[in-house]
Design a protein around this motif. Sequence first.
Motif, PDB file in Angstrom:
ATOM      1  N   SER A 170      31.744  30.056   9.326  1.00 10.97           N
ATOM      2  CA  SER A 170      30.462  29.359   9.228  1.00 10.97           C
ATOM      3  C   SER A 170      30.481  28.023   9.964  1.00 10.97           C
ATOM      4  N   LEU A 171      31.591  27.306   9.885  1.00  9.25           N
ATOM      5  CA  LEU A 171      31.680  26.009  10.545  1.00  9.25           C
ATOM      6  C   LEU A 171      31.549  26.168  12.057  1.00  9.25           C
ATOM      7  N   GLU A 172      32.306  27.091  12.629  1.00  9.64           N
ATOM      8  CA  GLU A 172      32.234  27.311  14.074  1.00  9.64           C
ATOM      9  C   GLU A 172      30.839  27.756  14.491  1.00  9.64           C
ATOM     10  N   ARG A 227      28.408  24.677  14.405  1.00  5.68           N
ATOM     11  CA  ARG A 227      28.711  23.762  15.505  1.00  5.68           C
ATOM     12  C   ARG A 227      28.251  24.339  16.845  1.00  5.68           C
ATOM     13  N   GLU A 241      35.728  25.281   4.280  1.00  2.00           N
ATOM     14  CA  GLU A 241      36.054  24.574   5.519  1.00  2.00           C
ATOM     15  C   GLU A 241      34.855  23.804   6.039  1.00  2.00           C
ATOM     16  N   LEU A 242      33.700  24.414   5.980  1.00  4.78           N
ATOM     17  CA  LEU A 242      32.475  23.754   6.444  1.00  4.78           C
ATOM     18  C   LEU A 242      32.171  22.521   5.615  1.00  4.78           C
ATOM     19  N   ALA A 263      34.317  19.536   6.456  1.00  3.54           N
ATOM     20  CA  ALA A 263      34.361  19.133   7.862  1.00  3.54           C
ATOM     21  C   ALA A 263      33.951  17.673   8.027  1.00  3.54           C
ATOM     22  N   ILE A 310      30.167  17.111   8.604  1.00  5.12           N
ATOM     23  CA  ILE A 310      29.308  17.866   7.708  1.00  5.12           C
ATOM     24  C   ILE A 310      27.925  17.232   7.566  1.00  5.12           C
TER      25      ILE A 310
END
Length: 288
Positions: A45-47, A50, A88-89, A92, A95
């Motif tokens: 989800s984070l990648e 971004r 992880e998200l 971050a 965030i």
Amino acid sequence: MAIYLVGDIQGCFNELTSLLSQVNFDRNSDVLYLAGDLVARGPNSLETLRFVKSLGECAKVVLGNHDLHLLAVYAGIKKTKKSDHLSELLAAPDIKELMDWLAGQPLIQKIPNPGSNSTSVSSTNKASNDYAYMTHAGISPQWQLSDALEQAELIQTKLTSPDRNTWLALMYGEKPNDWHQAITDVDKFRYSINALTRMRFCFMDGALEFDQKDSPEAITVSNIVPWFELSQTINNTHWVFGHWASLMGKSSHPNIYPLDTGCVWGNQLTMLRWHDKKYFIQSSELSD
């Protein structure tokens, strides 16, 4: 220039980038419309956030129910679900920037139709052949197009205001499920969030039904039908949506394009090139 439309990513970042490679996506000339649920049950989800944010103006996002839930989790209103992969998200360093960007995304996008000469995408425009529309779940059969556009704009205004967290806390609940019973601003906000991001089936009077998630063929309940079998708006307007993975891209109406094909459930991620209606698929890297 090409316009591409993609279904629910849900953190399946590798599949998204593979699809974009398939079509030689060019961020300098092409446009990518994303049908919501960028995040949640997939591994990246984070990648995903971004990357989509980095696309700038060539990425046109609509918010899905998982995106809105993420905003509520970040605000401390809700806790993550066991099926979410958001640790992880949420940890971050960027965030806040990502959440402010996400909260600024609309709930409806207007998609220029092939051959359209229109350059303006004012939310007050009436239905025309110049545009198709994208929302995460569809359009309430109790609405005209103007109702959907108006309510989506009001929601975006609230989610970009200093009172964002107050409104996020008010979006939870399934009542009213009938637009004609939505009297207060809170009623209208909650109903509109549900119609635009959670709807699948409706009762015969157009009221929203929230329990059934299977395909229409699998439903044994007799008093509900898919929202698109009741909507009058889609008789004159093309509509693109995600959210309903069990449809697997199939529908009974020629003017709708369901794009969620359950990548996060081990199926595939689906992309549609708009001018020639050609589909591209990428098999999921996840087991069911």
